[in-house]
Design a protein around this motif. Sequence first.
Motif, PDB file in Angstrom:
ATOM      1  N   GLY A  24       0.790  -1.231   0.000  1.00  0.00           N
ATOM      2  CA  GLY A  24       0.000   0.000   0.000  1.00  0.00           C
ATOM      3  C   GLY A  24       0.813   1.267   0.000  1.00  0.00           C
ATOM      4  N   ASP A  25       2.146   1.161  -0.195  1.00  0.00           N
ATOM      5  CA  ASP A  25       2.972   2.357  -0.313  1.00  0.00           C
ATOM      6  C   ASP A  25       2.752   2.982  -1.687  1.00  0.00           C
ATOM      7  OD1 ASP A  25       3.964   1.775   2.156  1.00  0.00           O
ATOM      8  OD2 ASP A  25       5.852   0.929   1.422  1.00  0.00           O
ATOM      9  N   LEU A  26       2.688   4.298  -1.719  1.00  0.00           N
ATOM     10  CA  LEU A  26       2.496   5.043  -2.954  1.00  0.00           C
ATOM     11  C   LEU A  26       3.825   5.613  -3.430  1.00  0.00           C
ATOM     12  CD1 LEU A  26      -0.663   7.073  -1.854  1.00  0.00           C
ATOM     13  CD2 LEU A  26      -0.630   5.015  -3.281  1.00  0.00           C
ATOM     14  N   HIS A  27       4.043   5.610  -4.739  1.00  0.00           N
ATOM     15  CA  HIS A  27       5.239   6.222  -5.310  1.00  0.00           C
ATOM     16  C   HIS A  27       4.945   7.702  -5.498  1.00  0.00           C
ATOM     17  CE1 HIS A  27       8.666   6.163  -8.434  1.00  0.00           C
ATOM     18  NE2 HIS A  27       9.169   5.944  -7.240  1.00  0.00           N
ATOM     19  N   VAL A  28       5.760   8.578  -4.888  1.00  0.00           N
ATOM     20  CA  VAL A  28       5.406   9.998  -4.827  1.00  0.00           C
ATOM     21  C   VAL A  28       6.594  10.907  -5.122  1.00  0.00           C
ATOM     22  CG1 VAL A  28       3.549   9.624  -3.156  1.00  0.00           C
ATOM     23  CG2 VAL A  28       5.856  10.118  -2.329  1.00  0.00           C
ATOM     24  N   TYR A  29       6.262  12.095  -5.596  1.00  0.00           N
ATOM     25  CA  TYR A  29       7.137  13.261  -5.568  1.00  0.00           C
ATOM     26  C   TYR A  29       6.698  14.099  -4.364  1.00  0.00           C
ATOM     27  CZ  TYR A  29       9.303  13.346 -10.304  1.00  0.00           C
ATOM     28  OH  TYR A  29      10.047  13.118 -11.434  1.00  0.00           O
ATOM     29  N   THR A  45      12.657  10.377   8.325  1.00  0.00           N
ATOM     30  CA  THR A  45      12.153  10.145   9.682  1.00  0.00           C
ATOM     31  C   THR A  45      10.630  10.043   9.691  1.00  0.00           C
ATOM     32  OG1 THR A  45      14.026  11.367  10.612  1.00  0.00           O
ATOM     33  CG2 THR A  45      12.106  11.060  12.035  1.00  0.00           C
ATOM     34  N   ALA A  46       9.987  10.799   8.790  1.00  0.00           N
ATOM     35  CA  ALA A  46       8.525  10.807   8.727  1.00  0.00           C
ATOM     36  C   ALA A  46       7.963   9.602   7.989  1.00  0.00           C
ATOM     37  CB  ALA A  46       8.040  12.094   8.077  1.00  0.00           C
ATOM     38  N   GLY A  47       8.836   8.766   7.414  1.00  0.00           N
ATOM     39  CA  GLY A  47       8.353   7.535   6.794  1.00  0.00           C
ATOM     40  C   GLY A  47       8.519   7.418   5.297  1.00  0.00           C
ATOM     41  N   LEU A  48       9.139   8.430   4.656  1.00  0.00           N
ATOM     42  CA  LEU A  48       9.356   8.353   3.215  1.00  0.00           C
ATOM     43  C   LEU A  48      10.591   7.506   2.934  1.00  0.00           C
ATOM     44  CD1 LEU A  48       8.507   9.437   0.343  1.00  0.00           C
ATOM     45  CD2 LEU A  48      10.267  11.199   0.675  1.00  0.00           C
ATOM     46  N   SER A  49      10.448   6.491   2.104  1.00  0.00           N
ATOM     47  CA  SER A  49      11.593   5.692   1.654  1.00  0.00           C
ATOM     48  C   SER A  49      12.183   6.390   0.439  1.00  0.00           C
ATOM     49  CB  SER A  49      11.142   4.274   1.306  1.00  0.00           C
ATOM     50  OG  SER A  49      12.227   3.505   0.843  1.00  0.00           O
ATOM     51  N   VAL A  50      13.231   7.185   0.655  1.00  0.00           N
ATOM     52  CA  VAL A  50      13.756   8.084  -0.372  1.00  0.00           C
ATOM     53  C   VAL A  50      14.536   7.314  -1.428  1.00  0.00           C
ATOM     54  CG1 VAL A  50      15.294  10.029  -0.818  1.00  0.00           C
ATOM     55  CG2 VAL A  50      13.839  10.034   1.212  1.00  0.00           C
ATOM     56  N   GLN A  51      14.222   7.606  -2.709  1.00  0.00           N
ATOM     57  CA  GLN A  51      14.936   7.029  -3.847  1.00  0.00           C
ATOM     58  C   GLN A  51      15.836   8.033  -4.540  1.00  0.00           C
ATOM     59  OE1 GLN A  51      11.530   5.772  -6.250  1.00  0.00           O
ATOM     60  NE2 GLN A  51      12.239   3.658  -6.056  1.00  0.00           N
ATOM     61  N   ASN A  52      15.353   9.271  -4.672  1.00  0.00           N
ATOM     62  CA  ASN A  52      16.051  10.244  -5.500  1.00  0.00           C
ATOM     63  C   ASN A  52      15.615  11.634  -5.071  1.00  0.00           C
ATOM     64  OD1 ASN A  52      17.681  11.276  -7.494  1.00  0.00           O
ATOM     65  ND2 ASN A  52      16.455  10.550  -9.226  1.00  0.00           N
ATOM     66  N   LEU A  68       0.328   7.836   5.710  1.00  0.00           N
ATOM     67  CA  LEU A  68       1.196   8.941   6.138  1.00  0.00           C
ATOM     68  C   LEU A  68       1.086  10.169   5.242  1.00  0.00           C
ATOM     69  CD1 LEU A  68       4.434   6.874   6.964  1.00  0.00           C
ATOM     70  CD2 LEU A  68       2.649   7.652   8.551  1.00  0.00           C
ATOM     71  N   LEU A  69       0.213  10.114   4.240  1.00  0.00           N
ATOM     72  CA  LEU A  69       0.122  11.225   3.301  1.00  0.00           C
ATOM     73  C   LEU A  69      -0.191  12.554   3.986  1.00  0.00           C
ATOM     74  CD1 LEU A  69      -1.748   9.727   0.204  1.00  0.00           C
ATOM     75  CD2 LEU A  69       0.494  10.812   0.190  1.00  0.00           C
ATOM     76  N   ASP A  70      -1.199  12.571   4.826  1.00  0.00           N
ATOM     77  CA  ASP A  70      -1.622  13.830   5.455  1.00  0.00           C
ATOM     78  C   ASP A  70      -0.544  14.397   6.364  1.00  0.00           C
ATOM     79  OD1 ASP A  70      -4.045  13.719   4.164  1.00  0.00           O
ATOM     80  OD2 ASP A  70      -5.132  12.822   5.846  1.00  0.00           O
ATOM     81  N   SER A  71       0.080  13.542   7.168  1.00  0.00           N
ATOM     82  CA  SER A  71       1.094  14.029   8.099  1.00  0.00           C
ATOM     83  C   SER A  71       2.321  14.547   7.355  1.00  0.00           C
ATOM     84  CB  SER A  71       1.499  12.929   9.080  1.00  0.00           C
ATOM     85  OG  SER A  71       2.016  11.799   8.397  1.00  0.00           O
ATOM     86  N   LEU A  72       2.690  13.881   6.266  1.00  0.00           N
ATOM     87  CA  LEU A  72       3.855  14.338   5.504  1.00  0.00           C
ATOM     88  C   LEU A  72       3.552  15.651   4.786  1.00  0.00           C
ATOM     89  CD1 LEU A  72       6.668  12.864   5.049  1.00  0.00           C
ATOM     90  CD2 LEU A  72       5.923  12.615   2.695  1.00  0.00           C
ATOM     91  N   ALA A  73       2.341  15.763   4.249  1.00  0.00           N
ATOM     92  CA  ALA A  73       1.954  16.985   3.538  1.00  0.00           C
ATOM     93  C   ALA A  73       1.931  18.190   4.465  1.00  0.00           C
ATOM     94  CB  ALA A  73       0.589  16.792   2.887  1.00  0.00           C
ATOM     95  N   ALA A  74       1.709  17.945   5.768  1.00  0.00           N
ATOM     96  CA  ALA A  74       1.627  19.045   6.740  1.00  0.00           C
ATOM     97  C   ALA A  74       2.998  19.464   7.270  1.00  0.00           C
ATOM     98  CB  ALA A  74       0.737  18.630   7.908  1.00  0.00           C
ATOM     99  N   MET A  75       4.061  18.767   6.875  1.00  0.00           N
ATOM    100  CA  MET A  75       5.398  19.078   7.385  1.00  0.00           C
ATOM    101  C   MET A  75       5.881  20.436   6.895  1.00  0.00           C
ATOM    102  SD  MET A  75       7.544  15.504   7.100  1.00  0.00           S
ATOM    103  CE  MET A  75       9.063  16.476   7.224  1.00  0.00           C
TER     104      MET A  75
END
Length: 258
Positions: A24-29, A45-52, A68-75
């Motif tokens: 259920g992980d989404l690929h995101v910019y 730290t917020a949960g993004l598995s960074v690729q690039n 985690l979309l909402d919490s990350l968007a609010a950072m």
Amino acid sequence: MLAENPTADLSQLSSWNVRVNHTGDLHVYVHVDQVNESIVQNLLTAGLSVQNSNDGMGVVQGWLNHTLLDSLAAMEGVRRITAPAYGVTNTGSITTAGDGILNADDLRLEMNVSGSGVKIGVISNGLDHWANVDDSGDLPSYDTGITVHSTFSGYGDEGTAMLEIIYDLAPDADLYFAGYRSDGTFSGADMISAIDWMVAQGVDVIVDDVTFFDQPMFEDGTNTVADAAADAVTNGVVYVSAAGNYADEQHYQADYYD
């Protein structure tokens, strides 16, 4: 909610423009105010598995669980979160006989040239069956004859076909390849990284067959794939890109006015 069943394989929810993995992980910019070590660490730290990441585009790319979309968007420092635009390879329907059509066979014979000393890079989807064509002699030795990007090692076989053609035309050239990620994704930021890697390898010629539909159509723009290709040309690279297979379906036509 992506799914009520926690054991379900959610990758089936992927579409051509939104990628979901089996958990259920989404690929995101993640679009940020500025790409730097601090913001990347905060996103990790917020949960993004960074690729690039790409400072010019102002994006950090990775996989993020949908919860985690909402919490990350609010950072602080995060502007918005979008899906990346993915490259589409321009696969042809006819097997080329390019060596004879271009008279490359005659040139090799008359000028005593073979591509020796020239570095040629291909950016496409993948090299999945490289080993098969190595056995037939259509490509150099498997795992040694082509320099492959460690991250963009490929997913698919369009790159195999392109390299076979180049190997026919210039059998002694040094070959380089960058392609899709092993999960099948390849964003605009990834493409820019692949081009920059080719330039850093000292490649003389880059050939790609990847189209991105989020790029400007009548100008190069800034911090774009076209911009990276132009920088490569400035560094002395001959850059060749496929025109595309979309004239019948996706194009703009109108009367010309001066």
